[in-house]
Scaffold this active site. Structure first.
Site, short mmCIF file in Angstrom:
data_model
loop_
_atom_site.label_atom_id
_atom_site.label_comp_id
_atom_site.label_asym_id
_atom_site.label_seq_id
_atom_site.Cartn_x
_atom_site.Cartn_y
_atom_site.Cartn_z
N ARG A 174 0.81 -1.22 0.00
CA ARG A 174 0.00 0.00 0.00
C ARG A 174 0.85 1.27 0.00
O ARG A 174 0.44 2.31 0.51
CB ARG A 174 -0.97 0.03 1.20
CG ARG A 174 -1.91 -1.15 1.26
CD ARG A 174 -2.85 -1.23 0.06
NE ARG A 174 -3.64 -2.44 0.12
CZ ARG A 174 -3.33 -3.56 -0.53
NH1 ARG A 174 -2.25 -3.63 -1.28
NH2 ARG A 174 -4.11 -4.63 -0.42
N SER A 225 -10.81 1.25 3.32
CA SER A 225 -10.08 0.70 4.46
C SER A 225 -9.34 1.83 5.19
O SER A 225 -8.56 2.56 4.57
CB SER A 225 -9.08 -0.35 4.00
OG SER A 225 -9.76 -1.46 3.44
N GLU A 295 -4.26 3.67 6.38
CA GLU A 295 -4.14 3.50 4.94
C GLU A 295 -4.77 4.70 4.24
O GLU A 295 -4.29 5.16 3.20
CB GLU A 295 -4.84 2.21 4.50
CG GLU A 295 -4.79 1.96 3.00
CD GLU A 295 -5.35 0.60 2.63
OE1 GLU A 295 -6.11 0.53 1.66
OE2 GLU A 295 -5.02 -0.39 3.31
#
Length: 301
Positions: A174, A225, A295
């Site tokens: 990520r 998320s 995130e």
């Protein structure tokens, strides 16, 4: 900013507005005004806008479809450039495709699967745009952008544009180089796909899309998320095990469907969401000794 707006409008490069509410451009429906909001209708228009902004020393912020973004209620000073319509071009050549940053990732996965092109099925349920996916190395189901990206054209804060190879992007979980040592934003990307069985690819993508629909609260305003998975553990499971699903601070609520999602349940503010994020971090650290990292990109003016 009024004079800058007039200069940009004279170029006829796309949508130009002052004090645009960014809550209209994020999936969680939170975010204050942008001093100057620009939605270019082409790469050329983007380049022209960058020239004027650079000449006037106006700070630049880039957004996509706003699915992984939490913007402060005070908004963003300077100029916000939205990679949207006009930057959603696509060109196909053999098994490579060049795609504009504004192209919706789910649509791209769908279109390619129907042509029997493999490699993008994992993105079948990921909201947001190509640009945002490259920026954060979006992924799911064991794959991510790093597996298929050939190169990406990057806009840097000084207004320059440069192509970076997959290796130069320095992808990890990520994360890409754009979030760290070379801060910038993707304008367009080239992906390498594979030839496959059309029916199998379509079915695989449908399975992933259905899974997202059944397990994640995208029918409510949310930002996706919130936390990165502290592998091998999963953020949503940690939150669920603490009994925090449904926990609410004012208008912000932890989804009852998925523990790693915060939904805007009733006119939530930026501070409401941040308070909930802090509560989750402290609870997980106290109970499991695990440090949680967000995130979602948090933008304060």
């Amino acid at each position: 900013m009024e004079e800058i707006k007039k200069q940009l409008e004279e170029l006829n490069i796309g949508k130009i507005t002052l004090n645009e509410p960014l809550s209209k451009h994020t999936t969680i429906k939170i975010g204050g005004p942008a001093d100057l909001f620009i939605e270019p209708d082409s790469i050329e228009g983007l380049e022209q806008a960058l020239t004027i902004l650079k000449e006037n020393d106006i700070p630049i912020r880039v957004i996509g479809r706003g699915s992984n973004l939490l913007i402060a209620d005070e908004g963003i000073r300077g100029a916000v450039i939205k990679m949207g319509r006009g930057l959603d071009h696509i060109e196909e050549s053999d098994h490579q495709i060049k795609v504009g940053a504004g192209y919706p990732l789910v649509k791209l996965a769908t279109v390619m699967s129907r042509k029997g092109k493999g490699g993008l099925a994992f993105a079948g349920g990921i909201p947001g745009s190509v640009g945002g996916a490259v920026y954060m190395n979006a992924g799911a189901h064991g794959s991510d952008v790093s597996k298929i990206l050939v190169k990406a054209r990057i806009l840097f804060p000084d207004g320059t544009l440069e192509w970076l190879s997959n290796e130069e992007m320095k992808f990890s979980y990520r994360t890409s180089v754009l979030q760290n040592e070379r801060k910038g934003f993707c304008v367009e990307a080239v992906f390498q796909l594979t030839e496959g069985d059309k029916a199998e690819i379509v079915q695989e993508m449908k399975k992933y899309k259905d899974y997202r629909r059944e397990t994640q609260p995208w029918s409510n305003p949310c930002c996706g998320s919130v936390f990165r998975n502290p592998l091998p553990k999963h953020a949503g499971k940690l939150v669920e095990d603490l009994g925090l699903k449904g926990y609410q601070i004012n208008g912000a609520k932890i989804s009852e469907l998925h523990g790693n999602f915060i939904v805007n349940d009733d006119e939530a503010t930026f501070q409401d969401v941040m308070a909930l994020i802090t509560h989750i971090k402290e609870a997980v650290l106290e109970n499991y000794g695990v440090q949680m990292h967000t995130e979602v990109e948090i933008v304060r003016s």
